[in-house]
Design an enzyme around this catalytic site. Sequence first.
Site, short mmCIF file in Angstrom:
data_model
loop_
_atom_site.label_atom_id
_atom_site.label_comp_id
_atom_site.label_asym_id
_atom_site.label_seq_id
_atom_site.Cartn_x
_atom_site.Cartn_y
_atom_site.Cartn_z
N GLY A 1 1.05 -1.36 -0.01
CA GLY A 1 -0.01 -0.11 0.02
C GLY A 1 0.71 1.17 -0.08
O GLY A 1 1.87 1.22 0.60
N CYS B 1 6.57 -0.43 6.68
CA CYS B 1 6.16 0.52 5.96
C CYS B 1 7.26 0.99 5.13
O CYS B 1 8.63 1.04 5.53
CB CYS B 1 5.92 2.02 7.05
N LEU B 2 7.09 1.42 3.74
CA LEU B 2 8.07 1.86 2.86
C LEU B 2 8.76 3.02 3.33
O LEU B 2 9.84 3.32 2.97
CB LEU B 2 7.35 1.97 1.56
N GLN C 1 3.65 9.85 1.03
CA GLN C 1 4.80 9.17 0.97
C GLN C 1 5.57 9.13 -0.46
O GLN C 1 6.84 8.68 -0.48
CB GLN C 1 4.51 7.51 1.00
N HIS D 1 -1.63 7.45 7.09
CA HIS D 1 -0.50 8.39 6.57
C HIS D 1 -1.32 9.60 6.00
O HIS D 1 -0.53 10.87 5.94
CB HIS D 1 0.02 7.61 5.29
N HIS E 1 -3.80 1.54 7.94
CA HIS E 1 -2.47 2.09 7.80
C HIS E 1 -2.19 3.12 6.91
O HIS E 1 -1.67 4.09 7.16
CB HIS E 1 -1.49 0.95 7.35
N GLU E 2 -2.77 3.22 5.68
CA GLU E 2 -2.55 4.12 4.55
C GLU E 2 -3.42 5.05 5.01
O GLU E 2 -3.00 6.38 4.68
CB GLU E 2 -3.10 3.51 3.24
CO CO Z 1 3.15 3.29 5.40
#
Ligand code: CO
Length: 166
Positions: free
Chosen positions: A46, A90-91, A51, A136, A132-133
């Site tokens: 995701g 997480c990226l 991000q 963000h 989670h997204e």
């Molecule tokens: Co993340």
Amino acid sequence: MLKIAKYPEPILRKTAKAIADSDFNAELKSLAEQMAKAMYQDDGIGLAGPQVNKSLRIIVIGLGYGKYKTYVNPEITYSSKDKMSVEEGCLSLPKIFGYVVRPKKVHVKYQDLDGNINKEKLKGIDAVVLQHEVDHLNGILFIDRAKKISQGQEILDALKKKINGK
Ligand code: CO
């Protein structure tokens, strides 16, 4: 390729802006496509606008084999009392993982890339990824919610020092 913002870059802490009705255009579709590419490039499941340094309320979620789904202006309209604990990564926080407790089921209202309003019910890991997204978009990271960091505590400590210890 879009560059992934990494913690502690400040954009990750900003509240992202809603996408206006007039902004549902080819540019938005292209952004979603580029986000999906960046997500698959780094083996993510995701990715949210902030991000990739776009403070906009857009999320892509991987469906496997290069496919993805886009959620524009997502809003969680229901969260179950029933919770589950999942190890998240997480990226924007490479090599850091932690257990986060979240509602097991959620309902989400969102717009697709054409601006149509849709509703969806998610459960289990799909519900976790979406929450989670959406976090963000509100400047929240999983490390804020994690009860326990399971991997990379020393990396996280070093990053936090960078913020506090100038
Ligand atoms: Co993340």
